[in-house]
Design a protein around this motif. Structure first.
Motif, PDB file in Angstrom:
ATOM      1  N   LEU A  52      -3.637 -27.335  54.344  1.00 53.59           N
ATOM      2  CA  LEU A  52      -4.312 -26.857  53.137  1.00 53.59           C
ATOM      3  C   LEU A  52      -5.825 -26.968  53.269  1.00 53.59           C
ATOM      4  N   ALA A  53      -6.295 -28.084  53.841  1.00 56.99           N
ATOM      5  CA  ALA A  53      -7.730 -28.282  53.998  1.00 56.99           C
ATOM      6  C   ALA A  53      -8.326 -27.231  54.914  1.00 56.99           C
ATOM      7  N   GLU A  54      -7.660 -26.964  56.032  1.00 55.50           N
ATOM      8  CA  GLU A  54      -8.200 -25.988  56.984  1.00 55.50           C
ATOM      9  C   GLU A  54      -8.129 -24.569  56.428  1.00 55.50           C
ATOM     10  N   THR A  92      -9.220 -30.300  44.974  1.00 52.61           N
ATOM     11  CA  THR A  92      -8.565 -29.661  43.839  1.00 52.61           C
ATOM     12  C   THR A  92      -7.475 -28.707  44.309  1.00 52.61           C
ATOM     13  N   GLU A  93      -7.737 -28.004  45.390  1.00 51.96           N
ATOM     14  CA  GLU A  93      -6.748 -27.080  45.942  1.00 51.96           C
ATOM     15  C   GLU A  93      -5.548 -27.836  46.511  1.00 51.96           C
ATOM     16  N   ILE A  94      -5.793 -28.985  47.133  1.00 51.73           N
ATOM     17  CA  ILE A  94      -4.697 -29.791  47.671  1.00 51.73           C
ATOM     18  C   ILE A  94      -3.893 -30.409  46.528  1.00 51.73           C
ATOM     19  N   LEU A  95      -4.577 -30.897  45.497  1.00 58.49           N
ATOM     20  CA  LEU A  95      -3.878 -31.454  44.341  1.00 58.49           C
ATOM     21  C   LEU A  95      -3.036 -30.401  43.641  1.00 58.49           C
ATOM     22  N   ALA A  96      -3.464 -29.133  43.717  1.00 62.72           N
ATOM     23  CA  ALA A  96      -2.700 -28.061  43.084  1.00 62.72           C
ATOM     24  C   ALA A  96      -1.354 -27.849  43.748  1.00 62.72           C
ATOM     25  N   ALA A 177       0.069 -20.345  38.574  1.00 59.29           N
ATOM     26  CA  ALA A 177      -0.204 -19.638  39.828  1.00 59.29           C
ATOM     27  C   ALA A 177      -0.923 -20.508  40.854  1.00 59.29           C
ATOM     28  N   ASP A 178      -1.293 -21.725  40.478  1.00 58.51           N
ATOM     29  CA  ASP A 178      -1.999 -22.623  41.396  1.00 58.51           C
ATOM     30  C   ASP A 178      -1.089 -23.069  42.537  1.00 58.51           C
ATOM     31  N   GLY A 179      -1.719 -23.484  43.628  1.00 56.76           N
ATOM     32  CA  GLY A 179      -1.003 -24.232  44.635  1.00 56.76           C
ATOM     33  C   GLY A 179      -0.656 -23.513  45.908  1.00 56.76           C
ATOM     34  N   ALA A 180      -0.930 -22.214  45.993  1.00 54.19           N
ATOM     35  CA  ALA A 180      -0.575 -21.500  47.219  1.00 54.19           C
ATOM     36  C   ALA A 180      -1.457 -21.894  48.386  1.00 54.19           C
ATOM     37  N   GLY A 181      -2.663 -22.373  48.095  1.00 55.14           N
ATOM     38  CA  GLY A 181      -3.590 -22.757  49.157  1.00 55.14           C
ATOM     39  C   GLY A 181      -4.326 -21.555  49.714  1.00 55.14           C
ATOM     40  N   GLY A 182      -5.336 -21.847  50.517  1.00 59.27           N
ATOM     41  CA  GLY A 182      -6.082 -20.779  51.169  1.00 59.27           C
ATOM     42  C   GLY A 182      -7.151 -20.141  50.316  1.00 59.27           C
ATOM     43  N   GLY A 183      -7.418 -20.705  49.142  1.00 57.10           N
ATOM     44  CA  GLY A 183      -8.471 -20.166  48.286  1.00 57.10           C
ATOM     45  C   GLY A 183      -9.792 -20.856  48.536  1.00 57.10           C
ATOM     46  N   VAL A 184     -10.866 -20.230  48.056  1.00 59.06           N
ATOM     47  CA  VAL A 184     -12.186 -20.843  48.131  1.00 59.06           C
ATOM     48  C   VAL A 184     -12.174 -22.110  47.277  1.00 59.06           C
ATOM     49  N   PRO A 185     -12.599 -23.256  47.791  1.00 60.42           N
ATOM     50  CA  PRO A 185     -12.633 -24.472  46.984  1.00 60.42           C
ATOM     51  C   PRO A 185     -13.507 -24.301  45.743  1.00 60.42           C
ATOM     52  N   VAL A 186     -12.977 -24.704  44.594  1.00 59.41           N
ATOM     53  CA  VAL A 186     -13.701 -24.483  43.339  1.00 59.41           C
ATOM     54  C   VAL A 186     -15.001 -25.297  43.287  1.00 59.41           C
ATOM     55  N   HIS A 187     -15.054 -26.420  43.986  1.00 59.56           N
ATOM     56  CA  HIS A 187     -16.308 -27.168  44.027  1.00 59.56           C
ATOM     57  C   HIS A 187     -17.404 -26.357  44.724  1.00 59.56           C
ATOM     58  N   ALA A 188     -17.012 -25.538  45.686  1.00 58.54           N
ATOM     59  CA  ALA A 188     -17.976 -24.677  46.364  1.00 58.54           C
ATOM     60  C   ALA A 188     -18.454 -23.553  45.452  1.00 58.54           C
ATOM     61  N   VAL A 212      -9.580 -17.814  44.440  1.00 57.53           N
ATOM     62  CA  VAL A 212      -9.286 -19.240  44.352  1.00 57.53           C
ATOM     63  C   VAL A 212      -7.781 -19.468  44.355  1.00 57.53           C
ATOM     64  N   SER A 213      -7.400 -20.686  44.707  1.00 55.44           N
ATOM     65  CA  SER A 213      -5.983 -21.064  44.686  1.00 55.44           C
ATOM     66  C   SER A 213      -5.745 -22.262  43.770  1.00 55.44           C
ATOM     67  N   ALA A 214      -6.761 -22.636  43.011  1.00 56.01           N
ATOM     68  CA  ALA A 214      -6.644 -23.702  42.018  1.00 56.01           C
ATOM     69  C   ALA A 214      -7.522 -23.322  40.827  1.00 56.01           C
ATOM     70  N   SER A 215      -7.217 -23.896  39.678  1.00 54.97           N
ATOM     71  CA  SER A 215      -7.898 -23.511  38.447  1.00 54.97           C
ATOM     72  C   SER A 215      -8.915 -24.553  38.002  1.00 54.97           C
ATOM     73  N   THR A 216      -9.986 -24.057  37.405  1.00 53.80           N
ATOM     74  CA  THR A 216     -11.096 -24.912  36.970  1.00 53.80           C
ATOM     75  C   THR A 216     -11.906 -24.166  35.928  1.00 53.80           C
ATOM     76  N   SER A 217     -12.538 -24.927  35.040  1.00 51.09           N
ATOM     77  CA  SER A 217     -13.529 -24.364  34.134  1.00 51.09           C
ATOM     78  C   SER A 217     -14.914 -24.824  34.567  1.00 51.09           C
ATOM     79  N   LEU A 218     -15.804 -23.872  34.819  1.00 47.52           N
ATOM     80  CA  LEU A 218     -17.203 -24.165  35.095  1.00 47.52           C
ATOM     81  C   LEU A 218     -17.991 -23.732  33.864  1.00 47.52           C
TER      82      LEU A 218
END
Length: 353
Positions: A52-54, A92-96, A177-188, A212-218
């Motif tokens: 997931l990280a890679e 966040t993507e890994i936690l998803a 829809a979260d959790g598939a991985g491979g998305g741009v990290p939301v922190h970025a 993205v592959s995880a959800s966040t509010s900015l």
């Protein structure tokens, strides 16, 4: 949580990452190791975490190559494997990929009435054992631009302001829809908005360009207004302040369309915290940071739901606490912050970065 500060002047991402890793190699290594232990406690194998990280790091490299280069240089200088630092950046993507946590994190209140200087406050709620150290970083992403932010070692950004008068608050969200991985990290995504955006419109454009592959509010704040950008794999929604100028966010979707896919756990305090923000908001404008923190607690003081304290009877990965109380001064290009819950922040006072 010990807060460290760093000012870098280079506009080169590789050099900036090298400076970070060389100065804070011990902290980078410690946080990376703690996150790997945390993911294991949540049932993810090291192989799955690395995968997931890679995947997230490759998405980052395609979307913001400078941020990927900074992360790699930081890892190299710290003597940590690149994927392990990338795992913090994509946490966040890994936690998803895990079952949603029972609690959630962070409560944000922004007053952005027309003609008034914006006023903000946020609690940052997380697991204390994962963040023995954190970073306040002032840097120059490009000639003539400046950013100040708070983040974890290894994560691109979290909460910050830039010299153009734009700031960002951060709240995690949960979508089916979260959790598939491979998305741009939301922190970025938060980091690139801080580096490049001068206006809300530019921030929306940047956020909308990221898959993205995880959800966040900015929650993006400027002198001309504010909006919460709700990101999810199902798309981007822009939530504007109410008629009273208030924009409040906790850990569930406010956009009606995205809310249909909300999977925030039923035992989360997100609804209770949002109700609390609504109840105390009238008392928040026009106050100094410590006074605003006290008003955020309301009549309940340290017992308020926004003052999250860990339950020592639970396993470490289920213990939540408010680690930071922070407000943004977008006109003054500064963060006003205090380690701890709003009631303790009100008592000890705030520092300015």
């Amino acid at each position: 949580m010990d807060l460290h500060s760093l000012t870098t002047d280079t506009v080169d991402p590789h050099e900036r990452g090298t400076l970070l890793g060389a100065r804070f190699g011990t902290e980078v290594a410690r946080v990376s190791a703690l996150y790997l232990e945390h993911f294991a406690a949540l049932g993810l194998s090291a192989e799955r975490v690395r995968e997931l990280a890679e995947a997230g790091h490759e998405a980052l490299r395609a979307w913001a190559p400078g941020l990927a280069a900074e992360s790699d240089a930081c890892a190299d200088a710290a003597g940590v494997e690149r994927w392990q630092v990338a795992a913090v950046g994509a946490r966040t993507e890994i936690l998803a990929a895990c079952p949603p946590a029972g609690e959630g994190e962070c409560s944000t209140a922004v007053y952005a009435a027309a003609g008034a200087a914006p006023q903000t406050v946020q609690t940052w709620d997380w697991h204390e054992h994962l963040v023995p150290d954190a970073l306040l970083h002032a840097f120059t992403p490009a000639p003539g631009r400046s950013v100040k932010l708070f983040t974890e070692f290894g994560a691109a950004a979290k909460i910050g302001v830039n010299g153009a008068g734009l700031g960002v608050h951060f709240n995690i969200l949960f979508h089916r829809a979260d959790g598939a991985g491979g998305g741009v990290p939301v922190h970025a995504v938060a980091r690139r908005i801080l580096e490049e955006a001068d206006t809300l419109e530019q921030a929306v454009e940047i956020a909308g360009s990221a898959r993205v592959s995880a959800s966040t509010s900015l929650t993006v704040v400027t002198a001309r207004g504010a909006a919460s950008l709700e990101l999810s794999p199902r798309g981007l929604a822009v939530v504007r302040p109410g008629d009273d100028g208030w924009l409040l966010h906790t850990n569930h979707f406010l956009d009606p369309g995205l809310a249909e896919g909300d999977v925030c756990p039923g035992d989360s305090s997100t609804a209770e915290r949002l109700a609390h923000l609504r109840a105390v908001r009238a008392a928040l404008p026009g106050l100094k940071p410590a006074e605003r923190a006290a008003a955020l607690c309301g009549s309940e003081g340290g017992g308020a739901v926004v003052c999250m304290r860990p339950d020592a009877a639970k396993p470490l990965h289920e213990q939540w606490g408010t680690l930071l109380t922070v407000g943004l001064d977008v006109a003054g290009h500064a963060l006003d912050y205090a380690v701890g819950t709003p009631d303790s922040a009100a008592a000890q006072g705030f520092r300015r970065f």
